[in-house]
Design an enzyme around this catalytic site. Structure first.
Site, PDB file in Angstrom:
ATOM      1  N   SER A  56      -6.038  -3.246   1.644  1.00  0.00           N
ATOM      2  CA  SER A  56      -6.435  -2.710   0.338  1.00  0.00           C
ATOM      3  C   SER A  56      -6.836  -3.810  -0.633  1.00  0.00           C
ATOM      4  O   SER A  56      -6.638  -3.683  -1.840  1.00  0.00           O
ATOM      5  CB  SER A  56      -5.327  -1.864  -0.290  1.00  0.00           C
ATOM      6  OG  SER A  56      -5.226  -0.631   0.371  1.00  0.00           O
TER       7      SER A  56
ATOM      8  N   GLU B  81       0.815  -1.214   0.000  1.00  0.00           N
ATOM      9  CA  GLU B  81       0.000   0.000   0.000  1.00  0.00           C
ATOM     10  C   GLU B  81       0.853   1.270   0.000  1.00  0.00           C
ATOM     11  O   GLU B  81       0.368   2.354   0.362  1.00  0.00           O
ATOM     12  CB  GLU B  81      -0.952  -0.035   1.208  1.00  0.00           C
ATOM     13  CG  GLU B  81      -1.980  -1.138   1.066  1.00  0.00           C
ATOM     14  CD  GLU B  81      -2.737  -1.401   2.348  1.00  0.00           C
ATOM     15  OE1 GLU B  81      -3.850  -0.894   2.485  1.00  0.00           O
ATOM     16  OE2 GLU B  81      -2.208  -2.108   3.225  1.00  0.00           O
TER      17      GLU B  81
ATOM     18  N   SER C 258     -11.527   9.095   0.469  1.00  0.00           N
ATOM     19  CA  SER C 258     -11.640   7.924   1.345  1.00  0.00           C
ATOM     20  C   SER C 258     -12.853   8.023   2.251  1.00  0.00           C
ATOM     21  O   SER C 258     -13.309   9.106   2.605  1.00  0.00           O
ATOM     22  CB  SER C 258     -10.385   7.788   2.209  1.00  0.00           C
ATOM     23  OG  SER C 258      -9.243   7.603   1.407  1.00  0.00           O
TER      24      SER C 258
HETATM   25  N1  LIG Z   1     -16.181 -12.949   4.152  1.00  0.00           N
HETATM   26  C1  LIG Z   1     -16.559 -12.079   3.220  1.00  0.00           C
HETATM   27  N2  LIG Z   1     -17.844 -12.097   2.728  1.00  0.00           N
HETATM   28  C2  LIG Z   1     -18.236 -11.228   1.782  1.00  0.00           C
HETATM   29  N3  LIG Z   1     -17.427 -10.312   1.225  1.00  0.00           N
HETATM   30  C3  LIG Z   1     -16.157 -10.238   1.659  1.00  0.00           C
HETATM   31  C4  LIG Z   1     -15.669 -11.115   2.679  1.00  0.00           C
HETATM   32  N4  LIG Z   1     -14.385 -10.823   2.912  1.00  0.00           N
HETATM   33  C5  LIG Z   1     -14.075  -9.807   2.094  1.00  0.00           C
HETATM   34  N5  LIG Z   1     -15.121  -9.455   1.333  1.00  0.00           N
HETATM   35  C6  LIG Z   1     -15.096  -8.383   0.318  1.00  0.00           C
HETATM   36  O1  LIG Z   1     -13.756  -8.085  -0.011  1.00  0.00           O
HETATM   37  C7  LIG Z   1     -13.380  -6.763   0.423  1.00  0.00           C
HETATM   38  C8  LIG Z   1     -11.972  -6.744   0.981  1.00  0.00           C
HETATM   39  O2  LIG Z   1     -11.851  -7.623   2.047  1.00  0.00           O
HETATM   40  P1  LIG Z   1     -11.200  -7.179   3.444  1.00  0.00           P
HETATM   41  O3  LIG Z   1     -11.243  -8.346   4.356  1.00  0.00           O
HETATM   42  O4  LIG Z   1     -11.891  -5.963   3.920  1.00  0.00           O
HETATM   43  O5  LIG Z   1      -9.704  -6.909   3.050  1.00  0.00           O
HETATM   44  P2  LIG Z   1      -8.759  -5.626   3.182  1.00  0.00           P
HETATM   45  O6  LIG Z   1      -8.133  -5.728   4.539  1.00  0.00           O
HETATM   46  O7  LIG Z   1      -7.779  -5.814   2.107  1.00  0.00           O
HETATM   47  O8  LIG Z   1      -9.620  -4.413   3.050  1.00  0.00           O
HETATM   48  C9  LIG Z   1     -14.469  -6.400   1.421  1.00  0.00           C
HETATM   49  O9  LIG Z   1     -14.633  -5.010   1.493  1.00  0.00           O
HETATM   50  C10 LIG Z   1     -15.690  -7.117   0.847  1.00  0.00           C
HETATM   51  O10 LIG Z   1     -16.209  -6.410  -0.272  1.00  0.00           O
END
Ligand SMILES: Nc1ncnc2c1ncn2[C@@H]1O[C@H](COP(=O)(O)OP(=O)(O)O)[C@@H](O)[C@H]1O
Ligand SMILES: [Mg+2]
EC number: 6.3.2.4
Length: 385
Positions: free
Chosen positions: A217, A29, A353
Site C-alpha cells: 500500500s 494495512e 479496488s
Molecule cells: N521503480 C519505480 N519506478 C517508477 N515508479 C515507481 C517505482 N516503484 C514504485 N513506483 C510508484 O510507487 C507506487 C508504489 O510502489 P510499489 O512498489 O507498487 O509498492 P506497494 O507494494 O506498496 O504497492 C507504484 O504504484 C508506482 O506509482
C-alpha cells in the site's frame, strides 16, 4: 471438494460450507483489510455459504467480530479497525493445529471454551506481513483447512520485493534496476551501504524509489530526488522493514492486470491503467484509498499490448506458483517493453479496488469473483500440490 460432498453426519440435512473470513491483522494495512472484509461480507452468497467473521487485532489477537459490513468502511478519512468491531472480551479465537479437527473455539482465561463450529474454508483478506506473506498460510496448512489464495511459498515471494524480482528474472520476466540493503549491511556500515546506493544512482540516475522490502500500500516508500533526501528515506523504509530495496525510476505508464484461477487454470482479466495522479508524486497510499484515484479500465492499449500484458501476468502467476488470484503490476516502459513491478497475492479487494474492477470489465462481478475464489479453494485440499 465440492459443495455437494462436504462431510455430513448420517441423517442430517446437507450443510452449507462454512467460510471464515479472516481480516485486519498486524500489518500497516490493517484498516484496508477491514474495508475489504466489509465488502466481501456484503457480497458473499449467504444462501450458499455460512460465514464466520474473524478479525485479527493490530496486536495479533484473533477476535470474534460483528458481521456488520456497514461498520467496516472509511469514515471521515478514518480507517476502521478490528478493535471497534470486537464483540466479546479479551479472549481469542483458536483454530486447532490438527488436520482432523476443524472445530473453531473461542477461549477466554478462566472460562469454558465456546464452540464456534467447524470451518470448511478460510478466506484470508489480509494484506502485508502476517497475512499475505505466507505466515498465516503456514498456520492454515498446519490446521488442514483449505484457504483462498496462494500458498506459503508464493505468498512469501509476493511479499518480498527482492525475492519477487529474483524469481521473475529467473523466469525471463523483465524487472527494473534495483539494489538491496540488508539489515546487517546497514547495521554494520551505514556509510558503505549509502555508497552502494550512491553508486547505483550514478549508474541509473535520480530519482530513486526507497522502499521497505516487505510492506505494501505504498507505506514507507519515498521517491528521493537527490542525495539530500536519502537518509530520511532509508530511515522511513526501515521503520517498516529492516530490509530496504532501492529502485531506479522506471519511466512509463502503470498497467495492472488481474489473474484468476478458473477450473481449467489461471486466466487474465482486461488490464487497467493507473494514470499518474496530479496531486501526488506517485501512486501513494492517499491516492489509492483516500482520494480513490480512478484507474482506467480497460487500459487504452493496442490489442498486441493487451495480449502481451495478459500473457505476462499469467506468467508471473505461474513463476511464483500462485493460486487463486493475483494482481500483476507492470510499467509499460518508454521502449515499449513491459517491466514487472510486483505481484500482489491478496490485492486490494474493496469495491473501488482495481482487481474487482478489472474482473467486472471482464464480465465477472464482485459476488461471482468471491464465489469463484471460494470454489477454487474448496477444489484444492491442503498439503503439497
Ligand atoms: N521503480 C519505480 N519506478 C517508477 N515508479 C515507481 C517505482 N516503484 C514504485 N513506483 C510508484 O510507487 C507506487 C508504489 O510502489 P510499489 O512498489 O507498487 O509498492 P506497494 O507494494 O506498496 O504497492 C507504484 O504504484 C508506482 O506509482
Ligand atoms: Mg504496488
Amino acid at each position: 471438494m465440492s459443495t455437494e460432498n462436504l462431510p455430513q453426519s448420517p441423517g442430517q440435512p446437507p450443510r452449507k460450507p462454512r467460510v471464515a473470513v479472516v481480516f485486519g491483522g498486524r500489518s500497516s494495512e490493517h484498516g484496508i483489510s477491514v474495508v475489504t472484509a466489509g465488502a466481501v461480507l456484503r457480497a458473499i452468497d449467504r444462501t450458499k455459504y455460512d460465514v464466520l467473521p474473524i478479525g485479527i487485532t493490530q496486536d495479533g489477537r484473533w477476535a470474534l467480530t460483528a458481521d456488520e459490513p456497514d461498520r467496516m468502511a472509511i469514515v471521515d478519512r478514518r480507517q476502521p479497525t478490528v478493535e471497534q468491531l470486537t464483540e466479546e472480551g479479551e479472549g481469542g479465537v483458536i483454530l486447532p493445529v490438527d488436520p482432523a479437527n476443524r472445530e473453531v473455539v473461542y477461549s477466554e482465561p478462566g472460562a469454558v471454551p465456546k464452540a464456534l463450529g467447524e470451518v470448511d474454508v478460510v478466506l484470508p483478506v489480509l494484506h502485508g506481513p502476517y497475512g499475505e506473506d505466507g505466515t498465516l498460510q503456514g498456520l492454515l496448512e498446519l490446521s488442514g483447512v483449505p484457504y483462498v489464495g496462494s500458498g506459503v511459498l508464493a505468498s512469501a515471494v509476493g511479499q518480498d520485493k527482492e525475492y519477487m524480482k529474483r524469481v521473475f528474472t529467473s523466469f525471463g520476466l523483465k524487472v527494473g534496476p534495483y539494489v538491496v540493503i540488508r539489515p546487517r549491511e546497514w547495521e554494520r556500515d551505514q556509510s558503505a551501504a549509502r555508497k552502494k546506493i550512491v553508486d547505483f544512482a550514478g549508474d541509473h540516475g535520480w530519482p530513486l524509489f526507497v522502499k521497505p522490502a516487505r510492506a505494501g500500500s505504498s507505506i514507507g516508500i519515498t521517491k528521493v530526488d537527490s542525495l539530500a533526501g536519502l537518509d530520511d528515506a532509508i530511515e522511513e523504509a526501515r521503520r517498516h522493514d529492516p530490509k530496504v530495496i532501492v529502485e531506479a525510476a522506471v519511466r512509463g505508464r502503470e498497467i495492472e492486470c488481474g489473474v484468476l484461477e478458473f477450473e481449467d487454470g489461471p486466466r487474465a482479466s482486461v488490464p487497467a491503467e493507473i494514470p499518474p495522479p496530479d496531486a501526488h508524486a506517485y501512486y501513494d497510499f492517499e491516492a489509492k484509498y483516500i482520494d480513490s484515484t480512478p484507474g482506467v479500465v480497460p487500459a487504452p492499449l493496442t490489442p498486441e499490448e493487451t495480449a502481451e500484458v495478459q500473457r505476462l501476468a499469467v506468467e508471473a502467476f505461474e513463476a511464483a506458483s500462485c493460486e487463486g488470484l493475483v494482481r500483476a503490476d507492470f510499467f509499460l516502459a518508454e521502449d515499449g517493453d513491459f517491466v514487472i513491478n510486483e505481484i500482489n497475492t491478496m490485492p486490494g479487494f474493496t469495491p473501488i479496488s482495481m482487481y474487482p474492477k478489472m474482473w467486472q470489465a471482464s464480465g465477472i462481478g464482485y459476488p461471482e469473483l468471491v464465489d469463484r475464489l471460494i470454489q477454487a479453494a474448496l477444489r484444492r485440499s491442503t498439503g503439497l500440490r
